[in-house]
Scaffold this motif. Structure first.
Motif, PDB file in Angstrom:
ATOM      1  N   CYS A  31      65.331  10.822 -42.415  1.00 41.93           N
ATOM      2  CA  CYS A  31      65.381  12.194 -41.873  1.00 41.93           C
ATOM      3  C   CYS A  31      66.804  12.736 -41.838  1.00 41.93           C
ATOM      4  N   THR A  32      67.752  11.935 -41.380  1.00 42.80           N
ATOM      5  CA  THR A  32      69.129  12.423 -41.319  1.00 42.80           C
ATOM      6  C   THR A  32      69.727  12.571 -42.711  1.00 42.80           C
ATOM      7  N   GLY A  33      69.303  11.735 -43.652  1.00 42.39           N
ATOM      8  CA  GLY A  33      69.753  11.891 -45.038  1.00 42.39           C
ATOM      9  C   GLY A  33      69.272  13.202 -45.633  1.00 42.39           C
ATOM     10  N   LEU A  34      68.026  13.564 -45.341  1.00 46.02           N
ATOM     11  CA  LEU A  34      67.493  14.840 -45.815  1.00 46.02           C
ATOM     12  C   LEU A  34      68.216  16.015 -45.155  1.00 46.02           C
ATOM     13  N   LEU A  35      68.492  15.893 -43.856  1.00 47.11           N
ATOM     14  CA  LEU A  35      69.256  16.937 -43.167  1.00 47.11           C
ATOM     15  C   LEU A  35      70.651  17.062 -43.774  1.00 47.11           C
ATOM     16  N   GLY A  36      71.296  15.927 -44.043  1.00 52.08           N
ATOM     17  CA  GLY A  36      72.629  15.930 -44.643  1.00 52.08           C
ATOM     18  C   GLY A  36      72.637  16.569 -46.022  1.00 52.08           C
ATOM     19  N   SER A  37      71.538  16.431 -46.758  1.00 44.10           N
ATOM     20  CA  SER A  37      71.483  17.024 -48.089  1.00 44.10           C
ATOM     21  C   SER A  37      71.407  18.547 -48.037  1.00 44.10           C
ATOM     22  N   LEU A  38      71.052  19.099 -46.901  1.00 46.66           N
ATOM     23  CA  LEU A  38      71.022  20.562 -46.723  1.00 46.66           C
ATOM     24  C   LEU A  38      72.231  21.084 -45.952  1.00 46.66           C
ATOM     25  N   LEU A  39      72.890  20.220 -45.196  1.00 47.85           N
ATOM     26  CA  LEU A  39      73.942  20.623 -44.267  1.00 47.85           C
ATOM     27  C   LEU A  39      75.114  21.399 -44.876  1.00 47.85           C
ATOM     28  N   PRO A  40      75.659  21.025 -46.027  1.00 45.53           N
ATOM     29  CA  PRO A  40      76.800  21.796 -46.541  1.00 45.53           C
ATOM     30  C   PRO A  40      76.500  23.273 -46.795  1.00 45.53           C
ATOM     31  N   ASP A  41      75.257  23.621 -47.089  1.00 45.45           N
ATOM     32  CA  ASP A  41      74.921  25.026 -47.334  1.00 45.45           C
ATOM     33  C   ASP A  41      74.714  25.824 -46.054  1.00 45.45           C
ATOM     34  N   ILE A  42      75.113  25.266 -44.917  1.00 48.69           N
ATOM     35  CA  ILE A  42      75.012  26.008 -43.664  1.00 48.69           C
ATOM     36  C   ILE A  42      75.995  27.183 -43.661  1.00 48.69           C
ATOM     37  N   ASP A  43      76.892  27.212 -44.661  1.00 53.02           N
ATOM     38  CA  ASP A  43      77.877  28.298 -44.747  1.00 53.02           C
ATOM     39  C   ASP A  43      77.342  29.537 -45.459  1.00 53.02           C
ATOM     40  N   THR A  44      76.057  29.602 -45.715  1.00 52.85           N
ATOM     41  CA  THR A  44      75.442  30.805 -46.253  1.00 52.85           C
ATOM     42  C   THR A  44      74.076  31.005 -45.596  1.00 52.85           C
ATOM     43  N   GLU A  45      73.797  32.211 -45.173  1.00 53.82           N
ATOM     44  CA  GLU A  45      72.526  32.463 -44.493  1.00 53.82           C
ATOM     45  C   GLU A  45      71.359  32.574 -45.457  1.00 53.82           C
ATOM     46  N   ARG A  46      71.612  32.439 -46.752  1.00 55.49           N
ATOM     47  CA  ARG A  46      70.536  32.460 -47.740  1.00 55.49           C
ATOM     48  C   ARG A  46      69.993  31.063 -48.021  1.00 55.49           C
ATOM     49  N   SER A  47      70.538  30.044 -47.387  1.00 53.21           N
ATOM     50  CA  SER A  47      70.094  28.665 -47.625  1.00 53.21           C
ATOM     51  C   SER A  47      68.939  28.294 -46.697  1.00 53.21           C
ATOM     52  N   MET A  48      68.295  27.161 -46.991  1.00 57.19           N
ATOM     53  CA  MET A  48      67.168  26.690 -46.177  1.00 57.19           C
ATOM     54  C   MET A  48      67.579  26.449 -44.723  1.00 57.19           C
ATOM     55  N   LEU A  49      68.766  25.914 -44.523  1.00 59.08           N
ATOM     56  CA  LEU A  49      69.247  25.616 -43.179  1.00 59.08           C
ATOM     57  C   LEU A  49      69.985  26.814 -42.579  1.00 59.08           C
ATOM     58  N   GLY A  50      70.755  27.500 -43.392  1.00 64.16           N
ATOM     59  CA  GLY A  50      71.553  28.621 -42.906  1.00 64.16           C
ATOM     60  C   GLY A  50      70.734  29.785 -42.376  1.00 64.16           C
ATOM     61  N   CYS A  51      69.552  30.016 -42.940  1.00 59.75           N
ATOM     62  CA  CYS A  51      68.723  31.132 -42.465  1.00 59.75           C
ATOM     63  C   CYS A  51      68.149  30.857 -41.083  1.00 59.75           C
ATOM     64  N   ARG A  52      68.197  29.617 -40.636  1.00 59.66           N
ATOM     65  CA  ARG A  52      67.686  29.272 -39.310  1.00 59.66           C
ATOM     66  C   ARG A  52      68.763  29.349 -38.229  1.00 59.66           C
ATOM     67  N   VAL A  53      70.023  29.358 -38.635  1.00 59.07           N
ATOM     68  CA  VAL A  53      71.143  29.493 -37.700  1.00 59.07           C
ATOM     69  C   VAL A  53      72.101  30.555 -38.251  1.00 59.07           C
ATOM     70  N   LYS A  54      71.620  31.783 -38.307  1.00 53.44           N
ATOM     71  CA  LYS A  54      72.359  32.855 -38.975  1.00 53.44           C
ATOM     72  C   LYS A  54      73.719  33.135 -38.347  1.00 53.44           C
ATOM     73  N   ILE A  55      73.825  33.031 -37.050  1.00 51.77           N
ATOM     74  CA  ILE A  55      75.105  33.323 -36.395  1.00 51.77           C
ATOM     75  C   ILE A  55      76.166  32.322 -36.855  1.00 51.77           C
ATOM     76  N   LEU A  56      75.823  31.057 -36.867  1.00 51.71           N
ATOM     77  CA  LEU A  56      76.748  30.026 -37.325  1.00 51.71           C
ATOM     78  C   LEU A  56      77.054  30.195 -38.811  1.00 51.71           C
ATOM     79  N   SER A  57      76.037  30.516 -39.595  1.00 53.31           N
ATOM     80  CA  SER A  57      76.226  30.705 -41.037  1.00 53.31           C
ATOM     81  C   SER A  57      77.174  31.858 -41.335  1.00 53.31           C
TER      82      SER A  57
END
Length: 187
Positions: A31-57
């Motif tokens: 689970c954490t490996g899968l999260l880590g594979s998405l984590l770097p794209d938190i810097d864009t709100e168009r990503s799978m993870l970034g769209c869920r935390v838009k303020i941080l993105s």
């Protein structure tokens, strides 16, 4: 690469690392490996993870840009070194190591799709690998399939580099109907 491609590569890499005894085989590590594979794209709100935390993105995108500090191999190395120093090397064999491995696969997979600032914050220059492929296009699929085949082959062929090493959970295994108990060898 798209989020799905990052999840596939990160998941395969974590399973491969478990097979080769680099990571301990824990469901939480997957689970954490899968999260880590998405984590770097938190810097864009168009990503799978970034769209869920838009303020941080939005903050990260404005402060560092896309594929900047969050895609830095140098920062990944620093985080691993700090974790090793604070929690010991065993911490990198569990979920934390899987998170870092997932992030590392993300950064590596983005190199042929426009590159990353691998040495951020020391350098803003992007490192990009050939062949250049477009994210979401046929080129990404043509790059993804061989990567997954190589990871699959590496993970499921052979017995790994250290076949004599047995995890503690494997000490009580069945062999032809008999239970082997209390057999352990010091490493």
């Amino acid at each position: 690469m798209t989020g799905r491609s990052h999840l596939l590569i990160g998941g395969f890499a974590v399973l491969c690392a478990m097979r080769w005894h680099v990571l301990s085989p824990e469901p939480l590590s997957v689970c954490t490996g899968l999260l880590g594979s998405l984590l770097p794209d938190i810097d864009t709100e168009r990503s799978m993870l970034g769209c869920r935390v838009k303020i941080l993105s939005r903050f990260l995108a404005k402060a560092f840009g896309h594929r900047g500090l969050t895609h830095s191999g140098l920062m990944l190395f620093v985080v691993a070194a700090v974790m090793n120093g604070l929690m010991g090397p065993e911490s990198l064999r569990g979920p934390w190591g899987a998170l870092l491995l997932g992030a590392a696969t993300h950064i590596a997979a983005d190199l042929p799709t426009g590159g990353c600032q691998v040495l951020a914050p020391l350098s803003r220059s992007r490192l990009s690998l050939w062949p250049y492929v477009r994210t979401g296009g046929i080129g990404e699929i043509m790059l993804l399939v061989p990567i997954l085949c190589l990871l699959g082959w590496a993970g499921f062929s052979g017995s790994g580099p250290v076949p004599s090493h047995v995890f503690p959970s494997a000490h009580h295994s069945r062999l032809r109907g008999h239970v082997l108990k209390d057999i352990s060898f010091s490493s």
